[in-house]
Design an enzyme around this catalytic site. Sequence first.
Site, PDB file in Angstrom:
ATOM      1  N   SER A   1     -36.864  22.996   5.912  1.00 15.02           N
ATOM      2  CA  SER A   1     -37.391  23.194   4.557  1.00 15.02           C
ATOM      3  C   SER A   1     -37.535  21.874   3.804  1.00 15.02           C
ATOM      4  CB  SER A   1     -36.472  24.110   3.750  1.00 15.02           C
ATOM      5  OG  SER A   1     -36.126  25.261   4.483  1.00 15.02           O
TER       6      SER A   1
HETATM    7  N1  SAH Z   1     -32.626  26.250   6.805  1.00 13.47           N
HETATM    8  C1  SAH Z   1     -33.487  25.707   7.817  1.00 13.47           C
HETATM    9  C2  SAH Z   1     -34.888  26.207   7.651  1.00 13.47           C
HETATM   10  C3  SAH Z   1     -35.346  26.837   8.901  1.00 13.47           C
HETATM   11  S1  SAH Z   1     -36.848  27.740   8.834  1.00 13.47           S
HETATM   12  C4  SAH Z   1     -33.406  24.220   7.855  1.00 13.47           C
HETATM   13  O1  SAH Z   1     -32.788  23.635   6.949  1.00 13.47           O
HETATM   14  O2  SAH Z   1     -33.902  23.606   8.790  1.00 13.47           O
HETATM   15  C5  SAH Z   1     -36.261  29.390   8.972  1.00 13.47           C
HETATM   16  C6  SAH Z   1     -35.527  29.744  10.228  1.00 13.47           C
HETATM   17  O3  SAH Z   1     -35.240  31.140  10.146  1.00 13.47           O
HETATM   18  C7  SAH Z   1     -36.288  29.555  11.533  1.00 13.47           C
HETATM   19  O4  SAH Z   1     -35.549  28.714  12.377  1.00 13.47           O
HETATM   20  C8  SAH Z   1     -36.408  30.973  12.114  1.00 13.47           C
HETATM   21  O5  SAH Z   1     -36.309  31.029  13.525  1.00 13.47           O
HETATM   22  C9  SAH Z   1     -35.227  31.660  11.446  1.00 13.47           C
HETATM   23  N2  SAH Z   1     -35.301  33.110  11.378  1.00 13.47           N
HETATM   24  C10 SAH Z   1     -36.380  33.908  11.169  1.00 13.47           C
HETATM   25  N3  SAH Z   1     -36.018  35.211  11.161  1.00 13.47           N
HETATM   26  C11 SAH Z   1     -34.665  35.234  11.360  1.00 13.47           C
HETATM   27  C12 SAH Z   1     -33.703  36.280  11.456  1.00 13.47           C
HETATM   28  N4  SAH Z   1     -34.027  37.552  11.345  1.00 13.47           N
HETATM   29  N5  SAH Z   1     -32.416  35.937  11.674  1.00 13.47           N
HETATM   30  C13 SAH Z   1     -32.044  34.626  11.782  1.00 13.47           C
HETATM   31  N6  SAH Z   1     -32.907  33.602  11.715  1.00 13.47           N
HETATM   32  C14 SAH Z   1     -34.207  33.898  11.496  1.00 13.47           C
END
Ligand code: SAH
Length: 217
Positions: free
Chosen positions: A65
Amino acid sequence: MPPEDEQAHRRHAMVAAQLRGRDIVDERVLRAMEAVPRERFVGERQQRRAYDDAALPISGGQTISQPYMVARICEALRLTGGERVLDVGTGSGYQAAVLAELSAEVYTIERIPELAELARERLAAAGYERVHVHVGDGTLGLPEHAPYDGIAVAAAAPGFPQTLYQQLKPRGRLVVPVGSARGQRLEVAVRSPEGPALIHSVPCRFVPLVGAEGFEQ
Ligand code: SAH
């Protein structure tokens, strides 16, 4: 300048321009963002862009993000240091590291096992080995460690995630982008006896939350 100093310089500039320069005012959040080496949560090819005012690609078609959104989510949780927090959507592990600077216990859950593994390694290498990384469907929360003082969701939900709300302590806060896959609003819900007290916050755009209470794959 040695590469670490260069990154520290960029990190400082990011906090000044992208966070203080906008509307982030919580000093603890600003200090946490100043402390976590974001470059250690992105790949080799993204090193020069680590502190850009943008989300960046990580593996699995996902993103780390934008720094501002990470700060905004953390600020909305109103953490003071003693809390137990759940981070849904580990991705790179960066948000979990920032949360670890702000609270006592961090649990994070990711649906893509390879991303969870890489995040676990990166968190440990950066000194955040006390963050607990789980693999699974985070739309269902992590009931074995509930209730939480705060839950941060870093992926877009199609509707308000009831199961996550149920895993909050009284007065606990849930921060989640709600809307369509194209665009959302960051919602902040406070658990109260009358039901969720909702505060709508900024428009945002996150990758979709895929799961039982998320979008279909
Ligand atoms: N907080 C992260 C942002 C990652 S983007 C950072 O700082 O890098 C969002 C993430 O959510 C992705 O890696 C995606 O695979 C995950 N995601 C999507 N649906 C999900 C679910 N149901 N349970 C857990 N993770 C999920």
